[in-house]
Design a protein around this motif. Structure first.
Motif, PDB file in Angstrom:
ATOM      1  N   UNK A 142       0.805  -1.225   0.000  1.00  0.00           N
ATOM      2  CA  UNK A 142       0.000   0.000   0.000  1.00  0.00           C
ATOM      3  C   UNK A 142       0.839   1.276   0.000  1.00  0.00           C
ATOM      4  N   UNK A 143       1.611   1.506   1.042  1.00  0.00           N
ATOM      5  CA  UNK A 143       2.244   2.814   1.212  1.00  0.00           C
ATOM      6  C   UNK A 143       3.325   3.081   0.168  1.00  0.00           C
ATOM      7  N   UNK A 144       3.928   2.029  -0.374  1.00  0.00           N
ATOM      8  CA  UNK A 144       4.939   2.236  -1.417  1.00  0.00           C
ATOM      9  C   UNK A 144       4.316   2.463  -2.787  1.00  0.00           C
ATOM     10  N   UNK A 145       3.000   2.215  -2.916  1.00  0.00           N
ATOM     11  CA  UNK A 145       2.332   2.335  -4.212  1.00  0.00           C
ATOM     12  C   UNK A 145       1.452   3.564  -4.313  1.00  0.00           C
ATOM     13  N   UNK A 146       1.410   4.407  -3.289  1.00  0.00           N
ATOM     14  CA  UNK A 146       0.550   5.593  -3.322  1.00  0.00           C
ATOM     15  C   UNK A 146       0.950   6.494  -4.484  1.00  0.00           C
ATOM     16  N   UNK A 147      -0.015   6.793  -5.329  1.00  0.00           N
ATOM     17  CA  UNK A 147       0.247   7.591  -6.529  1.00  0.00           C
ATOM     18  C   UNK A 147       0.398   9.063  -6.164  1.00  0.00           C
ATOM     19  N   UNK A 148       1.493   9.686  -6.608  1.00  0.00           N
ATOM     20  CA  UNK A 148       1.686  11.116  -6.365  1.00  0.00           C
ATOM     21  C   UNK A 148       0.655  11.940  -7.124  1.00  0.00           C
ATOM     22  N   UNK A 149       0.261  11.444  -8.284  1.00  0.00           N
ATOM     23  CA  UNK A 149      -0.752  12.154  -9.063  1.00  0.00           C
ATOM     24  C   UNK A 149      -2.094  12.143  -8.335  1.00  0.00           C
ATOM     25  N   UNK A 150      -2.456  10.993  -7.745  1.00  0.00           N
ATOM     26  CA  UNK A 150      -3.707  10.920  -6.989  1.00  0.00           C
ATOM     27  C   UNK A 150      -3.651  11.819  -5.753  1.00  0.00           C
ATOM     28  N   UNK A 151      -2.475  11.915  -5.115  1.00  0.00           N
ATOM     29  CA  UNK A 151      -2.330  12.821  -3.971  1.00  0.00           C
ATOM     30  C   UNK A 151      -2.530  14.258  -4.416  1.00  0.00           C
ATOM     31  N   UNK A 152      -1.972  14.616  -5.592  1.00  0.00           N
ATOM     32  CA  UNK A 152      -2.118  15.983  -6.096  1.00  0.00           C
ATOM     33  C   UNK A 152      -3.579  16.316  -6.375  1.00  0.00           C
ATOM     34  N   UNK A 199       6.795   8.631   2.091  1.00  0.00           N
ATOM     35  CA  UNK A 199       8.008   8.279   2.850  1.00  0.00           C
ATOM     36  C   UNK A 199       7.667   7.619   4.180  1.00  0.00           C
ATOM     37  N   UNK A 200       8.281   6.475   4.419  1.00  0.00           N
ATOM     38  CA  UNK A 200       8.060   5.754   5.675  1.00  0.00           C
ATOM     39  C   UNK A 200       8.747   6.480   6.822  1.00  0.00           C
ATOM     40  N   UNK A 201       8.078   6.521   7.967  1.00  0.00           N
ATOM     41  CA  UNK A 201       8.658   7.116   9.147  1.00  0.00           C
ATOM     42  C   UNK A 201       8.642   8.628   9.159  1.00  0.00           C
ATOM     43  N   UNK A 229       4.891  13.650   7.485  1.00  0.00           N
ATOM     44  CA  UNK A 229       3.881  13.899   6.454  1.00  0.00           C
ATOM     45  C   UNK A 229       3.339  12.624   5.826  1.00  0.00           C
ATOM     46  N   UNK A 230       4.072  11.512   5.950  1.00  0.00           N
ATOM     47  CA  UNK A 230       3.659  10.290   5.265  1.00  0.00           C
ATOM     48  C   UNK A 230       2.226   9.882   5.540  1.00  0.00           C
ATOM     49  N   UNK A 231       1.817   9.682   6.815  1.00  0.00           N
ATOM     50  CA  UNK A 231       0.433   9.286   7.083  1.00  0.00           C
ATOM     51  C   UNK A 231      -0.592  10.293   6.593  1.00  0.00           C
ATOM     52  N   UNK A 232      -0.250  11.602   6.689  1.00  0.00           N
ATOM     53  CA  UNK A 232      -1.202  12.626   6.237  1.00  0.00           C
ATOM     54  C   UNK A 232      -1.415  12.548   4.729  1.00  0.00           C
ATOM     55  N   UNK A 233      -0.338  12.413   3.973  1.00  0.00           N
ATOM     56  CA  UNK A 233      -0.477  12.305   2.515  1.00  0.00           C
ATOM     57  C   UNK A 233      -1.267  11.062   2.131  1.00  0.00           C
TER      58      UNK A 233
END
Length: 848
Positions: free
Chosen positions: A409-419, A462-464, A467-471
Motif C-alpha cells: 500500500x504505502x509504497x504504491x501511493x500515486x503522487x498524481x492521486x495525492x495531487x 516516505x516511511x517514518x 507527512x507520510x500518514x497525512x499524505x
C-alpha cells in the motif's frame, strides 16, 4: 560457503561450544543432528518436525527459503542457491521407518539441484569407510542412487568416538558440480559431543570480495576535494630514489590530508557472550587430556586418563553454566537500572538480531521492483457488526464482513492521486509546490555483492516521516466516501479497510458484497493501487443455529466465507463470541508472562515497581480491543482464562508463592483485578462513542467506581483473609507514594512462606507447631508479633516506629513514611532469613 556438519547429542554445552567454534573457525551453514534446542521465530534456524535435525545459517548467506520442515528426521532449506538437507535417523527406528524417511527426502528433493544431503544416518557402509554394510547402509545407497549425487566422505577417519568404540555414521552426499571443490574433512574442533565436526566447502557462487583489513582501509571519497588533494601533493616528497612503497605512502598521506578514513569494518561474528579465558583454558585442558587418552595403550594409565577426561569435561560444562548464569544476573541488574533498555529487549525476544541478509544483485533487484513500483512521472501540484442479531427476522437477517488488503500500500501511493486530492481540498498552490519538491528526486540505495545500486522512487509516501500518514490519508479518503450499494458500509484505519453488508438473504448479501467490492476495486485502480485478491477474508454473521456459507467475487478470485477472521488485531467469529480472540490474547500474554518470569526471580531482580511496568506489557495484550469483546467475561470460564494469566503476572510483581489466592496477590501487587479494568475500558469507550467528552474528570469518576467495585469484591471474598486483616482498604494501599513489596514482605502479607503452619498445610512439614513455643502454630502473625525468638527484632522495630507494632497498626505505620516501610521490610527479611536457616537445618538433620 564453509559448511559445518555435526551431531550434538542433545547436549547444551556442546551447542554452546559449537557457537564459539563457528566464530573462531568460520562457518556459514551448520547442518546439525540432535541439537539441544532450536530458537523459535529465528530467521536463520530451521528444524524438522521433532527438532532432531536442523539447519543454522550463521554466515553471510541467509536462509532463502524453507523447502520442508514437516517430516521427521530431516529438514530442507535453500542457502545461496543450494538445497541443504540436514538429516538424523535415531538408532531406535526400525528399517521401515528409516526407508520412509529416505523416500520422503527423495520426494521433497525431486527435480531440485544442486543438493547437499548430510547428517547422522546411523548407517554403516564400506563405501564411506565402515568395516561392513548393514541394512541401513544398503537403504541409503539404493535410495540416493535415484539422485545424481556423489559421496563426499573422504578417508577412514572416524566421525564418532565413545570410549574405545569408533564408527563413521556422519555421511555427506552432494551434486557432482559441488564435489569438485568440496574438501571434505574431519575437524579437530572440540564440542563436548561424541561426534566429531565435519567440514567442507560448497562453492556455488562467486564469494563476495574480501573486506579490506583495518590497516589498509579506504577513504570517504564522497568528500574528495581536487584542489586540496593537489595542494597536498605539492608538499609531498617525491625524490629520485622514491620506490613503489614510498610512492604509495606519499599518496596515502595526501589522501589523509584531503578526506577522512572510513571506519574499520566490524567482525561479522562476535564471540559468544559467555566466552572468557577461563572457559578457553578448560577447553584446552579437555582437548589435551582427550588426545592423551586416544594415544595411550596401557590399560591402567588409560583408565586414569579417562577419569581425568571426565573430570575435565565436567569442569568445562560447569564453567560454561556459571558464566552464563553470571551474565544472566548482570542482565537482570541492567533491567532494574534501565526498564526498557537493550536487556529488556533481549529477554523479551525483541532485540534486533544481526542475521545474514540477501546480497545477490539479481534477487535484490526483483525484491525492490516488487516493493517499490515505478509510476509515470506525475504533474504534482502540491459497535459494529451486531445488526444481524438486533434486527427482527423480517429485516436484515445476515451480515457479511469482508477485510480488504491493499498490495504494497504505502509504497504504491500515486503522487498524481495525492495531487488531485489536494486540489479537491483547496490546498494553497504554494504548499503543493513545497510537496512537489518534497517528493521529487527520491532515490533508494541498497547494498549488493557488486556494490551499491540505486533506484529512482516515483511513488509512495516516505516511511517514518511526519507527512507520510497525512499524505496517505488525503489520497485514501476517497475510498471511504465511495457511493456503495444499500446496506454496505466501509470502515478504515490506515490502509486496512473492512466492508460490512447486511441483507435479508444470503443471495442478497453475496450480490451486494460483490458489487461493493467491485466498486472499491475500480477506485483502487483509478489511483494505481491494487487489491491483493487472494488475501481478502469474508465471514457471514447470522443468528441461525446451523453454520451458514456464502461466497463473493473479488476480481477474478472467488472467496469463500470462513468461520473467523482478524481485523486490526481482533479475531471476529461468525457468532460474535470472540472465544478465539480471547484464547489467542491469553496465549500471547502468557508467553510474555513466562518471559518476564525468567528475569524476575523471587529473590533479587528488579523492584516491584519495575516489575509492574513490565507486567503492563502483557496486560496491554489482554486489554487490546476489550470494549468490543469484554462482554463475554460474564461467563465464568472466560473469567478464569484471563484471571489465570493475570494472576501469573501479579505473582511475578509481588514475588509471591504460587499457592497465593488471586484476590490477595492482586492487592499486594497493586494490580486491580483484570475483569474490573476491562469493564472500565468498556464504559469509557461507550461514553466516547455516545458523544460525551471523555475528559480526565470523567475518567476519574469511572476509576472511582472501579475502585469501589474492587473494594466490595475484596471485602466479600472468602480467600486471602489474613491479607485482608492487614490491608482492609485497597484505596489507601494503592495510593501510597513509597514502598516496594519483595519476597520477604509478600510472605508476611500473604501468610504463604517459610512458616511451619504453611509448610504443614502443603505436606512439607510434619507438624505446624512453632519450635520455640508450646502448642502454638507457627503462622505469619505468631512469628511477627508474638514469637519470643524474635523479640529483639520486634523491639527494635517498635523503637523506630515510636509505638508497639501489632496487627491493627502495621499497615498504618508502613504507609506513614518511607523510613518506617524500610524498617519494617528489613525486620521481616531478618526474621524470614532465620526461619529459612532453621528449616534447612532441620531438613538436613531429619527433623522437618
Amino acid at each position: 560457503m564453509e559448511v559445518v556438519q555435526v551431531n550434538l547429542n542433545h547436549c547444551e554445552a556442546a551447542q554452546d561450544l559449537l557457537w564459539q567454534a563457528t566464530v573462531e573457525e568460520n562457518g556459514d551453514v551448520l547442518l546439525i543432528s540432535e541439537p539441544y534446542r532450536t530458537p523459535i521465530g529465528s530467521n536463520n534456524w530451521v528444524s524438522d518436525k521433532t527438532g532432531m535435525a536442523a539447519i543454522w545459517a550463521t554466515g553471510k548467506f541467509p536462509i532463502q527459503r524453507v523447502v520442508s520442515c514437516a517430516f521427521e528426521g530431516f529438514t530442507i532449506a535453500v542457502v545461496n542457491g543450494v538445497y541443504f538437507c540436514s538429516c538424523y535417523a535415531p538408532p531406535r527406528w526400525d528399517l521401515e521407518k528409516f526407508t520412509e524417511m529416505l523416500d520422503n527426502i527423495v520426494t521433497e528433493l525431486c527435480g531440485r539441484t544442486p543438493v547437499v544431503i548430510a547428517g547422522d544416518f546411523n548407517a554403516w557402509a564400506v563405501e564411506w569407510g565402515s568395516k561392513r554394510t548393514n541394512s541401513r547402509g544398503d537403504a541409503v545407497l539404493e535410495t540416493l542412487a535415484q539422485f545424481n549425487v556423489v559421496l563426499g566422505n573422504v578417508g577412514t577417519t572416524p566421525t564418532f568416538r565413545r570410549n574405545d568404540r569408533t564408527s563413521i555414521i556422519d555421511v555427506t552426499f552432494c551434486s557432482p558440480v559441488l564435489a569438485q571443490s568440496l574438501n571434505w574433512r574431519v575437524s579437530e574442533a572440540y564440542t563436548l559431543s561424541d561426534h566429531r565436526v565435519v567440514r567442507y566447502y560448497v562453492n556455488r557462487r562467486r564469494s563476495p570480495a574480501p573486506v579490506p583489513s583495518t590497516s589498509i582501509r579506504g577513504w570517504k571519497t564522497e568528500l574528495f576535494d581536487v584542489e586540496l588533494f593537489a595542494a597536498a601533493l605539492n608538499f609531498g616528497d617525491f625524490g629520485e630514489t622514491l620506490d613503489a612503497s614510498g610512492l604509495v605512502a606519499a599518496l596515502a598521506q595526501a589522501c589523509d590530508a584531503t578526506m577522512p578514513r572510513r571506519k574499520a569494518p566490524k567482525n561479522a561474528k562476535s564471540p559468544a557472550y559467555w566466552w572468557n579465558t577461563s572457559i578457553k583454558r578448560h577447553r584446552d585442558e579437555c582437548i589435551a587430556v582427550r588426545r592423551k587418552l586416544q594415544r595411550e595403550r596401557c590399560p591402567v594409565t588409560k583408565e586414569q586418563l579417562r577419569a581425568s577426561y571426565v573430570t575435565a569435561r565436567s569442569d568445562l560444562k560447569r564453567e560454561i553454566k556459571a558464566s552464563k548464569r553470571r551474565h544472566f544476573h548482570e542482565l537482570c541488574a541492567t533491567v532494574a537500572r534501565e526498564p526498557w533498555g537493550s536487556a529488556f529487549k533481549v529477554l523479551m525476544g525483541k532485540e534486533r538480531k544481526h542475521e545474514p541478509v540477501e546480497r545477490c544483485p539479481i534477487k535484490l533487484k526483483g525484491i525492490i521492483e516488487q516493493l517499490f513500483p515505478t509510476h509515470d512521472a506525475p504533474v504534482l501540484m502540491l459497535e459494529n457488526g451486531n445488526a444481524a442479531f438486533r434486527r427482527k427476522r423480517c429485516g436484515a437477517r445476515y451480515c457479511a464482513a469482508i477485510t480488504i488488503d491493499v498490495k504494497n500500500a504505502f509504497n504504491s501511493a500515486s503522487w498524481e492521486a495525492i495531487a488531485v486530492a489536494l486540489q479537491g481540498m483547496s490546498v494553497p498552490p504554494y504548499l503543493c509546490r513545497v510537496l512537489r519538491s518534497y517528493l521529487n528526486g527520491r532515490v533508494l540505495q541498497y547494498d549488493t555483492e557488486e556494490g551499491v545500486r540505486t533506484v529512482n522512487i516515483t511513488a509512495g509516501v516516505p516511511h517514518g516521516s511526519v507527512l507520510g500518514p497525512t499524505l496517505w490519508n488525503v489520497m485514501y479518503d476517497g475510498v471511504l466516501t465511495l457511493a456503495l450499494p444499500p446496506g454496505a458500509q466501509l470502515t478504515g484505519f490506515a490502509d486496512d479497510i473492512a466492508l460490512t453488508v447486511t441483507g435479508e438473504s444470503i443471495e442478497e448479501v453475496e450480490l451486494l458484497a460483490t458489487d461493493a467490492v467491485g466498486r472499491i476495486d475500480e477506485w483502487m485502480k483509478s489511483v494505481r493501487l491494487e487489491i491483493a485478491h487472494a488475501k481478502p477474508e469474508f465471514i457471514l454473521i447470522s443468528s441461525h443455529k446451523e453454520v451458514q456459507k456464502a461466497s463473493i467475487m473479488v476480481g477474478s478470485e472467488r472467496i469463500e466465507s470462513v468461520r473467523n477472521l482478524k481485523y486490526l488485531g481482533v479475531k471476529i467469529d461468525d457468532r460474535l463470541r470472540f472465544k478465539d480472540h480471547l484464547e489467542e490474547a491469553c496465549r500471547k500474554a502468557m508467553n510474555t508472562a513466562n518471559a518476564l518470569a525468567s528475569f524476575t526471580p523471587n529473590i533479587g531482580g528488579p523492584s516491584s515497581s519495575i516489575r509492574s511496568l513490565h507486567a503492563n506489557v502483557a496486560t496491554s495484550m489482554l486489554r487490546y480491543g476489550a470494549p468490543v469483546w469484554a462482554h463475554i467475561l460474564t461467563e465464568k470460564q472466560h473469567q478464569n482464562a484471563v484471571n489465570k494469566v493475570y494472576r501469573r503476572l501479579a505473582m511475578r510483581v509481588a514475588s509471591a508463592y504460587r499457592t497465593i489466592s488471586y484476590e490477595a496477590v492482586c492487592v499486594i501487587a497493586n494490580m486491580m483485578p483484570l475483569c474490573i479494568i476491562l469493564e472500565e475500558d468498556r464504559k469509557n469507550f461507550r461514553q466516547a462513542r455516545s458523544g460525551e467528552p471523555l475528559t480526565a474528570a470523567v475518567r476519574a469518576i469511572n476509576r472511582a467506581a472501579s475502585m469501589e467495585k474492587w473494594q466490595n469484591t475484596w471485602s466479600s471474598a472468602t480467600s486471602g483473609r489474613w491479607t485482608f486483616s492487614l490491608i482492609p482498604d485497597v484505596t489507601s494501599w494503592l495510593g501510597r507514594k513509597h514502598g516496594d513489596v519483595n519476597f520477604y514482605v509478600t510472605q508476611f502479607l500473604s501468610g504463604h512462606g517459610c512458616f511451619r503452619s504453611y509448610l504443614h498445610r502443603f505436606r512439607h512439614a510434619s507438624l505446624p507447631r512453632c519450635s520455640a513455643c508450646v502448642d502454638v502454630d507457627e503462622t505469619a502473625e505468631h512469628v511477627l508479633f508474638h514469637c519470643p525468638r524474635f523479640a529483639e527484632e520486634r523491639q527494635q522495630l517498635s523503637n523506630k516506629c515510636g509505638t508497639e507494632v501489632c496487627r491493627s497498626n502495621l499497615m498504618q505505620l508502613m504507609l506513614q513514611s518511607g523510613d518506617l516501610w524500610e524498617a519494617t521490610a528489613t525486620t521481616m527479611r531478618l526474621i524470614l532469613v532465620e526461619l529459612q536457616r532453621k528449616w534447612r537445618e532441620d531438613q538436613l538433620n531429619g527433623r522437618a
